[in-house]
Design a protein around this motif. Structure first.
Motif, short mmCIF file in Angstrom:
data_model
loop_
_atom_site.label_atom_id
_atom_site.label_comp_id
_atom_site.label_asym_id
_atom_site.label_seq_id
_atom_site.Cartn_x
_atom_site.Cartn_y
_atom_site.Cartn_z
N VAL A 296 8.20 1.05 9.00
CA VAL A 296 8.59 1.96 10.09
C VAL A 296 8.26 3.36 9.58
CG1 VAL A 296 10.49 2.78 11.54
CG2 VAL A 296 10.38 0.36 10.84
N GLU A 297 7.34 4.05 10.26
CA GLU A 297 6.74 5.24 9.68
C GLU A 297 6.83 6.48 10.55
OE1 GLU A 297 2.62 4.31 8.91
OE2 GLU A 297 3.20 2.87 7.36
N GLU A 298 6.87 7.59 9.88
CA GLU A 298 6.69 8.89 10.51
C GLU A 298 5.32 8.88 11.20
OE1 GLU A 298 6.10 13.37 8.60
OE2 GLU A 298 6.11 11.60 7.34
N ILE B 51 7.33 7.55 16.57
CA ILE B 51 7.47 6.75 15.35
C ILE B 51 6.46 5.60 15.40
CG2 ILE B 51 9.23 5.15 16.23
CD1 ILE B 51 10.79 5.67 13.61
N VAL B 52 6.09 5.09 14.23
CA VAL B 52 5.07 4.03 14.19
C VAL B 52 5.69 2.77 13.58
CG1 VAL B 52 2.82 3.37 13.24
CG2 VAL B 52 3.23 5.74 13.93
N LEU B 53 5.43 1.63 14.24
CA LEU B 53 5.85 0.33 13.69
C LEU B 53 4.59 -0.39 13.23
CD1 LEU B 53 8.29 -0.79 16.55
CD2 LEU B 53 8.89 0.21 14.33
N ILE C 161 2.12 -0.38 16.34
CA ILE C 161 2.62 0.07 17.65
C ILE C 161 3.11 1.51 17.49
CG2 ILE C 161 4.27 -0.35 19.52
CD1 ILE C 161 4.36 -3.27 18.66
N ILE C 162 2.54 2.40 18.30
CA ILE C 162 2.96 3.81 18.26
C ILE C 162 3.97 4.01 19.38
CG2 ILE C 162 2.16 6.20 18.46
CD1 ILE C 162 -0.31 5.32 16.98
N CYS C 163 5.17 4.47 19.04
CA CYS C 163 6.25 4.57 20.03
C CYS C 163 6.56 6.05 20.28
CB CYS C 163 7.51 3.88 19.53
SG CYS C 163 7.21 2.26 18.78
N HIS D 99 1.12 10.56 2.06
CA HIS D 99 1.31 9.51 3.08
C HIS D 99 2.50 9.86 3.95
CE1 HIS D 99 4.08 8.51 -0.19
NE2 HIS D 99 4.81 7.88 0.72
N PRO D 100 2.61 9.26 5.12
CA PRO D 100 3.78 9.52 5.97
C PRO D 100 5.04 8.90 5.35
CG PRO D 100 2.39 7.82 6.95
CD PRO D 100 1.66 8.32 5.75
N LYS D 101 6.20 9.46 5.69
CA LYS D 101 7.47 8.84 5.26
C LYS D 101 7.55 7.46 5.88
CE LYS D 101 10.19 13.07 5.13
NZ LYS D 101 9.77 13.92 6.25
N HIS E 134 -13.93 4.94 17.35
CA HIS E 134 -13.34 5.15 18.69
C HIS E 134 -12.66 3.83 19.05
CE1 HIS E 134 -16.36 8.25 18.33
NE2 HIS E 134 -15.95 8.84 19.44
N LYS E 135 -11.35 3.75 18.78
CA LYS E 135 -10.67 2.44 18.82
C LYS E 135 -10.27 1.99 20.22
CE LYS E 135 -9.00 1.81 14.20
NZ LYS E 135 -8.60 2.73 13.17
N ARG E 136 -9.98 2.96 21.11
CA ARG E 136 -9.50 2.55 22.44
C ARG E 136 -10.67 2.11 23.31
NH1 ARG E 136 -4.34 4.03 23.74
NH2 ARG E 136 -3.28 4.91 21.94
N VAL F 105 -2.97 9.46 3.92
CA VAL F 105 -3.47 8.09 4.14
C VAL F 105 -2.74 7.44 5.30
CG1 VAL F 105 -3.85 5.81 3.14
CG2 VAL F 105 -4.00 7.83 1.68
N ILE F 106 -3.51 7.04 6.32
CA ILE F 106 -2.96 6.22 7.40
C ILE F 106 -2.99 4.77 6.95
CG2 ILE F 106 -3.50 5.31 9.72
CD1 ILE F 106 -2.22 7.98 9.87
N GLU F 107 -4.11 4.36 6.40
CA GLU F 107 -4.24 2.97 5.93
C GLU F 107 -5.39 2.88 4.96
OE1 GLU F 107 -5.87 0.20 8.70
OE2 GLU F 107 -7.30 1.65 9.46
N ALA G 276 0.84 -1.21 0.00
CA ALA G 276 0.00 0.00 0.00
C ALA G 276 0.87 1.26 0.00
CB ALA G 276 -0.93 -0.01 1.21
N ARG G 277 1.88 1.30 0.86
CA ARG G 277 2.75 2.48 0.92
C ARG G 277 3.51 2.66 -0.40
NH1 ARG G 277 0.33 5.15 4.48
NH2 ARG G 277 0.74 4.83 6.68
N ASP G 278 3.93 1.56 -1.02
CA ASP G 278 4.66 1.66 -2.30
C ASP G 278 3.75 2.24 -3.40
OD1 ASP G 278 6.93 0.70 -1.09
OD2 ASP G 278 6.81 -1.31 -1.93
#
Ligand code: AMP
Ligand code: GLY
Length: 424
Positions: free
Chosen positions: A188-190, A144-146, A158-160, A121-123, A217-219, A285-287, A110-112
């Protein structure tokens, strides 16, 4: 006289109950099957047990029962190529083929595509080991996001915010096998910081229609605290979806995405759910998801006033432009009634006491009916839907109904939609 049609819906959640409900009220539909379905779908459709991994079994059922249209709820059958199998047998199904489904089943694919077609999109860096991920972090910095490349039941992100969260995240991705094969490759994303919304489109090749927008509302807890879930509630439309955001999303995201799939020899057919972050007035785009959202479907579909069958059938048979789609100028809110402890350990088999009025809309997610009694048998149990001329009214309606339904360990967020009120 118009010929009434038969429909099969694949899946078992609140999303699928919302599909079945729309078809049940659709003058073009005569009979509905749902596999495997739940307690709610069983009241208005025939629940049947088919192995969703076994395309031949599903296609035999479709042929034996003269089903005119099959609609797929969840992502896994799409990623496994159920649409390709149906098309080879000339059976009509609404959804993308396995190639297009990679927009959801491979975050790197998707990112490609976004990178190749200049879709905002994020880096990101595609990293196959810890060393590469650490180098990416040196460039991108924190937060950063994994993101596990493959399907991980919505849990592979995973948001770090700190170094130690990043180290922990790397362990989950590369050492602990938390996401299995899905994290062999990691994006591994911005980390984009902004307001998040979802845009839902029905697509056929380069044609599309925007169904509506929503905010999930995901949480699990109020104020977006606690672990991520499949979604604890949603509302539609969101005030974040201004004309400018919709126009930018259409031109800069949906159209080039459809062009990309078309260029690659796989015209996109099906729902396209674009998860967006608005940063400085621009959508990124996040996803992508290649299906409808759950619980977003439970608010998006009840606002569709025109025929769902007409929309999906024409779309699956290449005449989407002929569809006259009507969306109600109202707001819908859904509150997920869960079993306390979800998304971790929770109790099952509690009897549900539904003290609702006729006309109140409640979709079932994890329920079973046995000898006339309704039981909670899943983490997300029911999805109450409220309506209003504005968000505030819809929130009040949804909570009024939510408070009337009783079962042991009932848990729900009390702030669904409040974010939306703050944007106004
Ligand atoms: P997903 O499973 O891809 O929907 O990701 C779960 C959540 O993580 C999203 O709804 C976002 O809130 C967040 N997220 C994912 N990727 C990013 C990103 N690159 N920047 C900021 N937040 C993100
Ligand atoms: N509610 C989020 C999803 O369906 O992916």
């Amino acid at each position: 006289m118009i010929k009434k049609r038969k429909v099969l819906v694949l899946g078992s959640g609140g999303r699928e109950h919302a599909f079945v409900y729309k078809f049940h009220n659709d003058p073009l539909v005569s009979e509905i099957f749902c596999s495997p379905g739940n307690g709610g779908t069983g009241l208005i459709a025939k629940n049947i047990l088919l192995d969703l991994d076994n395309h031949n079994e599903i296609m035999s059922f479709v042929k034996d029962n003269n089903i005119d249209l099959t609609v797929v709820g969840p992502e896994n059958p799409l990623a496994d190529g159920i649409v390709d199998s149906f098309r080879k047998s000339n059976l009509i199904i609404f959804g993308p083929d396995a190639f297009c489904a990679q927009l959801e089943s491979s975050k790197i694919f998707a990112r490609d595509i976004m990178s190749e077609y200049n879709i905002p999109h994020p880096k990101y860096y595609a990293c196959s080991n810890k060393q590469e991920a650490m180098e990416a972090k040196n460039t991108l910095g924190l937060p950063i996001v994994l993101k596990a490349d493959g399907l991980a039941a919505g849990k592979g992100v995973i948001i770090c915010n700190t170094e130690s969260e990043f180290d922990d995240g790397l362990k989950h991705m590369y050492e602990k096998n938390t996401f299995g094969e899905a994290s062999k490759l990691v994006s591994v994303e911005e980390c984009l910081i902004g307001e998040e919304l979802s845009v839902f489109a029905v697509c056929e090749g380069k044609n599309y229609k925007i169904l509506n927008t929503a905010q999930d509302h995901k949480r699990v807890f109020d104020n977006d605290l606690g672990p991520n879930t499949g979604g604890m509630g949603a509302y539609s439309p969101t005030p974040l979806s201004t004309n400018s955001i919709i126009t930018q999303t259409s031109r800069n995201i949906i159209e080039p995405t459809l062009k990309a799939m078309n260029d690659k020899g796989h015209p996109y057919s099906g729902f396209l759910y674009v998860g967006i972050m608005i940063v400085d007035g621009k959508p990124y785009v996040i996803e992508y998801n290649v299906r409808m959202g759950d619980p977003e479907t439970q608010v998006v579909l009840p606002l569709l006033e025109s025929s769902l069958f007409d929309l999906l059938y024409k779309s699956a048979t290449e005449s989407l432009s002929d569809v006259d789609m009507q969306i109600a100028d109202k707001t819908a809110v859904t509150v997920v009634l869960a079993s306390k402890g979800y998304p971790n350990h929770y109790e099952k088999n509690m009897v549900i006491d539904m003290q609702i009025d006729e006309g109140d809309l409640v979709f079932h997610a994890g329920t079973t009916i046995d000898k006339g009694l309704l039981y909670a048998t899943g983490g997300r149990v029911l999805n109450v839907v409220g309506f209003g001329n504005n968000l505030q009214e819809a929130i009040l309606d949804a909570y009024k109904i939510s408070n009337r339904i009783k079962f042991k360990n009932k848990y729900f967020r009390t702030d669904i939609g409040q974010k939306g009120l703050r944007y106004k």
